[in-house]
Design a protein around this motif. Structure first.
Motif, PDB file in Angstrom:
ATOM      1  N   THR A 186      53.690  43.285  41.588  1.00 22.14           N
ATOM      2  CA  THR A 186      52.847  44.029  40.650  1.00 22.14           C
ATOM      3  C   THR A 186      53.045  45.521  40.835  1.00 22.14           C
ATOM      4  OG1 THR A 186      51.204  42.265  40.576  1.00 22.14           O
ATOM      5  CG2 THR A 186      50.462  44.457  39.945  1.00 22.14           C
ATOM      6  N   THR A 206      49.950  47.874  27.574  1.00 15.06           N
ATOM      7  CA  THR A 206      48.642  48.142  28.165  1.00 15.06           C
ATOM      8  C   THR A 206      47.909  46.865  28.554  1.00 15.06           C
ATOM      9  OG1 THR A 206      48.504  50.122  26.815  1.00 15.06           O
ATOM     10  CG2 THR A 206      46.465  49.343  27.804  1.00 15.06           C
ATOM     11  N   GLU A 207      47.796  45.921  27.622  1.00 20.74           N
ATOM     12  CA  GLU A 207      47.042  44.695  27.899  1.00 20.74           C
ATOM     13  C   GLU A 207      47.691  43.864  29.001  1.00 20.74           C
ATOM     14  OE1 GLU A 207      44.008  43.444  26.929  1.00 20.74           O
ATOM     15  OE2 GLU A 207      43.842  45.517  26.266  1.00 20.74           O
ATOM     16  N   GLU A 208      48.999  43.755  28.977  1.00 24.77           N
ATOM     17  CA  GLU A 208      49.698  42.955  29.983  1.00 24.77           C
ATOM     18  C   GLU A 208      49.519  43.560  31.376  1.00 24.77           C
ATOM     19  OE1 GLU A 208      50.937  43.838  27.084  1.00 24.77           O
ATOM     20  OE2 GLU A 208      51.559  41.995  26.082  1.00 24.77           O
ATOM     21  N   LEU A 209      49.630  44.890  31.461  1.00 25.64           N
ATOM     22  CA  LEU A 209      49.448  45.535  32.759  1.00 25.64           C
ATOM     23  C   LEU A 209      47.984  45.476  33.202  1.00 25.64           C
ATOM     24  CD1 LEU A 209      51.865  48.565  32.508  1.00 25.64           C
ATOM     25  CD2 LEU A 209      51.993  46.658  34.099  1.00 25.64           C
ATOM     26  N   ARG A 210      47.063  45.577  32.267  1.00 24.25           N
ATOM     27  CA  ARG A 210      45.642  45.467  32.607  1.00 24.25           C
ATOM     28  C   ARG A 210      45.353  44.104  33.225  1.00 24.25           C
ATOM     29  NH1 ARG A 210      41.675  42.868  31.111  1.00 24.25           N
ATOM     30  NH2 ARG A 210      42.664  42.017  29.270  1.00 24.25           N
ATOM     31  N   LEU A 211      45.904  43.050  32.613  1.00 20.82           N
ATOM     32  CA  LEU A 211      45.722  41.700  33.153  1.00 20.82           C
ATOM     33  C   LEU A 211      46.352  41.574  34.531  1.00 20.82           C
ATOM     34  CD1 LEU A 211      44.857  38.742  32.915  1.00 20.82           C
ATOM     35  CD2 LEU A 211      47.002  38.313  31.705  1.00 20.82           C
ATOM     36  N   ILE A 252      46.890  43.908  36.749  1.00 20.57           N
ATOM     37  CA  ILE A 252      46.089  44.658  37.720  1.00 20.57           C
ATOM     38  C   ILE A 252      44.801  43.905  38.052  1.00 20.57           C
ATOM     39  CG2 ILE A 252      44.755  46.781  38.053  1.00 20.57           C
ATOM     40  CD1 ILE A 252      47.021  48.178  36.413  1.00 20.57           C
ATOM     41  N   ALA A 253      44.177  43.303  37.045  1.00 19.59           N
ATOM     42  CA  ALA A 253      42.962  42.525  37.288  1.00 19.59           C
ATOM     43  C   ALA A 253      43.248  41.345  38.211  1.00 19.59           C
ATOM     44  CB  ALA A 253      42.375  42.037  35.963  1.00 19.59           C
TER      45      ALA A 253
END
Length: 146
Positions: free
Chosen positions: A89, A105-110, A112-113
């Motif tokens: 990651t 953005t959404e893929e990286l946000r997921l 990171i979560a």
């Protein structure tokens, strides 16, 4: 527009930089770990088409298929895989912006979560599968490096 030797050199440097970033982000170890997590590890043998054809031909119902047994993931394996995915990651967060046209953005946000989340006791395999799929989604966005 005429192409100067500086333009050619800049393109070569950008190309080699991209290649080195990709080499940092995607290793054979990461791919092997993803395959390990996503494998089914079946227990009982699957149906045989020949026997199914025979049963249908005789007008009998098909045998009930048991769900494949999934080998439990040891705590050591779960910790090793989680550590490997967290390192990936960190690397992907550095590499992805250089390999995609639009920032994911959404893929990286997921991702990171999932990195910050801890797997509930006894639920390591589903958590790691979600993590592996999130990594695969980013790798897909990056495209083929060849």
């Amino acid at each position: 527009m005429p192409v100067t030797p500086d333009d050619v050199l800049k393109r070569q440097v950008a190309f080699h930089l991209t290649r080195s970033l990709v080499a940092e982000g995607i290793s054979d170890d990461l791919i092997a770990t993803i395959e390990e997590v996503l494998s089914d590890r079946p227990g009982p043998s699957a149906r045989t088409p020949l026997l199914d054809k025979l049963l249908v031909g005789c007008g009998l119902p098909l045998r009930r298929q048991r769900q494949p047994d999934i080998a439990p993931l040891s705590d050591q394996d779960a910790a090793r895989i989680t550590d490997r995915f967290r390192r990936a990651t960190r690397q992907l967060m550095q590499v992805v912006p250089h390999r995609v046209a639009m920032y994911p953005t959404e893929e990286l946000r997921l991702l990171i979560a999932l990195r910050d989340e801890e797997a509930p006791p006894g639920e390591a395999l589903p958590y790691l599968r979600r993590y592996a799929l999130a990594i695969l989604a980013l790798l897909e966005l990056m495209g083929d490096d060849e």
